[in-house]
Design a protein around this motif. Sequence first.
Motif, PDB file in Angstrom:
ATOM      1  N   LYS A 149       3.292   2.182   7.252  1.00  0.00           N
ATOM      2  CA  LYS A 149       3.789   1.926   5.898  1.00  0.00           C
ATOM      3  C   LYS A 149       5.073   2.707   5.629  1.00  0.00           C
ATOM      4  CE  LYS A 149      -0.555   0.700   3.576  1.00  0.00           C
ATOM      5  NZ  LYS A 149      -1.555   1.099   2.545  1.00  0.00           N
ATOM      6  N   GLN A 150       5.158   3.911   6.172  1.00  0.00           N
ATOM      7  CA  GLN A 150       6.383   4.687   6.003  1.00  0.00           C
ATOM      8  C   GLN A 150       7.577   3.958   6.629  1.00  0.00           C
ATOM      9  OE1 GLN A 150       4.628   8.387   7.674  1.00  0.00           O
ATOM     10  NE2 GLN A 150       5.524   9.415   5.907  1.00  0.00           N
ATOM     11  N   ILE A 151       7.365   3.371   7.786  1.00  0.00           N
ATOM     12  CA  ILE A 151       8.445   2.631   8.448  1.00  0.00           C
ATOM     13  C   ILE A 151       8.866   1.444   7.590  1.00  0.00           C
ATOM     14  CG2 ILE A 151       9.008   1.207  10.450  1.00  0.00           C
ATOM     15  CD1 ILE A 151       7.262   3.051  12.123  1.00  0.00           C
ATOM     16  N   VAL A 152       7.897   0.754   7.024  1.00  0.00           N
ATOM     17  CA  VAL A 152       8.204  -0.384   6.153  1.00  0.00           C
ATOM     18  C   VAL A 152       9.036   0.066   4.958  1.00  0.00           C
ATOM     19  CG1 VAL A 152       7.182  -2.044   4.546  1.00  0.00           C
ATOM     20  CG2 VAL A 152       6.230  -1.781   6.831  1.00  0.00           C
ATOM     21  N   LEU A 153       8.662   1.185   4.365  1.00  0.00           N
ATOM     22  CA  LEU A 153       9.397   1.671   3.199  1.00  0.00           C
ATOM     23  C   LEU A 153      10.816   2.071   3.569  1.00  0.00           C
ATOM     24  CD1 LEU A 153       6.614   3.781   1.429  1.00  0.00           C
ATOM     25  CD2 LEU A 153       7.463   1.525   0.793  1.00  0.00           C
ATOM     26  N   VAL A 154      10.980   2.726   4.716  1.00  0.00           N
ATOM     27  CA  VAL A 154      12.332   3.105   5.154  1.00  0.00           C
ATOM     28  C   VAL A 154      13.184   1.855   5.354  1.00  0.00           C
ATOM     29  CG1 VAL A 154      13.660   4.115   7.044  1.00  0.00           C
ATOM     30  CG2 VAL A 154      11.632   5.295   6.178  1.00  0.00           C
ATOM     31  N   GLN A 393       7.897  -9.022  -0.262  1.00  0.00           N
ATOM     32  CA  GLN A 393       7.931  -8.704   1.162  1.00  0.00           C
ATOM     33  C   GLN A 393       7.233  -7.371   1.441  1.00  0.00           C
ATOM     34  OE1 GLN A 393      11.387  -9.445   3.676  1.00  0.00           O
ATOM     35  NE2 GLN A 393      12.393 -10.438   1.943  1.00  0.00           N
ATOM     36  N   VAL A 394       7.529  -6.361   0.611  1.00  0.00           N
ATOM     37  CA  VAL A 394       6.869  -5.066   0.799  1.00  0.00           C
ATOM     38  C   VAL A 394       5.356  -5.222   0.661  1.00  0.00           C
ATOM     39  CG1 VAL A 394       6.586  -2.744  -0.154  1.00  0.00           C
ATOM     40  CG2 VAL A 394       8.865  -3.748   0.040  1.00  0.00           C
ATOM     41  N   LYS A 395       4.929  -5.979  -0.322  1.00  0.00           N
ATOM     42  CA  LYS A 395       3.495  -6.205  -0.531  1.00  0.00           C
ATOM     43  C   LYS A 395       2.865  -6.869   0.691  1.00  0.00           C
ATOM     44  CE  LYS A 395       0.276  -8.923  -3.333  1.00  0.00           C
ATOM     45  NZ  LYS A 395       0.150  -9.894  -4.448  1.00  0.00           N
ATOM     46  N   PHE A 396       3.512  -7.908   1.220  1.00  0.00           N
ATOM     47  CA  PHE A 396       2.952  -8.621   2.371  1.00  0.00           C
ATOM     48  C   PHE A 396       2.952  -7.733   3.609  1.00  0.00           C
ATOM     49  CE2 PHE A 396       4.697 -12.666   0.201  1.00  0.00           C
ATOM     50  CZ  PHE A 396       3.583 -12.716  -0.613  1.00  0.00           C
ATOM     51  N   GLN A 397       4.010  -6.946   3.788  1.00  0.00           N
ATOM     52  CA  GLN A 397       4.068  -6.047   4.938  1.00  0.00           C
ATOM     53  C   GLN A 397       2.960  -4.993   4.868  1.00  0.00           C
ATOM     54  OE1 GLN A 397       8.097  -4.721   4.530  1.00  0.00           O
ATOM     55  NE2 GLN A 397       8.947  -6.374   5.756  1.00  0.00           N
TER      56      GLN A 397
END
Length: 421
Positions: A149-154, A393-397
């Motif tokens: 999740k951290q990678i997704v946020l970055v 997109q963030v939600k789906f990821q």
Amino acid sequence: MQHQVSSVQVSASSFQFLITLTLALVAQNFASAQSLESYIEEATASNPEIQAFELRYNIAEEKVNEANWIPNTEVSAGYFLSETETRVGAQRARIGFKQMLPWFGTISARENYASSMAEAEFVEITIAKRKLGLSVAETYYKLYEIRAKQIVLVENIQLLETYERLALTSVEVGKASAVDVLRLQIRQNELVQDKKVLEQQAFGIQAAFNSLLNRDHDVPIETVTELALPEEETAFSYDGLSLNPELLKYDKLYESVAQSELLNQRESAPMIGFGLDYLPVSKRTDMDLFENGKDIVMPMVSVTIPIFNNRYKSISKQNELRQQEIETQKDQRLNVLESALAKAISQRNQARIKFEIQTKNLKQAQDAEEILIKNYETGTIDFNDVLDIQELQVKFQMNLIEAAQMYYVQSALINYLTKQT
């Protein structure tokens, strides 16, 4: 031209995540399994709880040697304050010893009972190791979830920075307002906040993981940052539950009670004793007799007769009731394990469904993003729509990561319940 380059970078950056998360990366999954397995082996070798169970087993094994005993030899000695006169002289003292021996097979019964208790303790070690392995796996996948999740946020923070630059350019040419820029910056701040919260969660999970391995809480933990679901499910059978150590434990306890009853039957039998008394005799001085002053040696045999044996009858009744109790406990535990297995299967299937649906949703959201970026070239981009799509997109990821984490946690639980070795 600058706008076109930026749009290509945005599209490539977001599409890359879908590829890395959804493709079946066999090599990386294999490396993940190897890494997790090495952590489990390390935990098994160093965890204090496992070491305590092993010491208990060593103690139980030593009790087998303890069982090989017979009653102490009884030695007695006495001196006649007033000598007793016999025909051949006066008895001055009495020295004797006696040794009681248990009934035939009693020692073997004791050893068999101690061995059965040791076997029950060994099963406890197996249970503890499997539970520890499950805890390590669950914590490992939780740490994976946080880091993924951290990678997704970055990635999405960087994506918003790109959008911010586009918005600033649009403000300069009158295609957007300063409000759009501020909303993009607010969204970035929220993602930065979520990232920092996840960092703190990662510290706690890492400390818990190191605790399982009996290491310092700040030792770095290596985990994969992506997990793909296997195309086919691992085969398992409900019959595997019957070989789960949590059930085998009750079989060993039942056997130990059976051995306890055999020992009780042996101990209720008579005991045989052998002994010898020695009485020194003084010579008579007033006459000369045949065998004058001859010492007395008296061999003896004794038998204990268990006339009042209510104690042994009570122990037999207790053993019978104990076996019935163990059988009901095993049935109850089997019901619990079957329920846990059914729940784990259901949740794993749910995780696969969520993973597949979220993969489709993410692809469609990225398609919508591409359309918005292309519209920017014609001057019709709406940054409100951009924020909505980015949030989706963030939600789906995140949902994809959670689904993968849930899938592997439930697979670990299914493996714990049905694994035969």
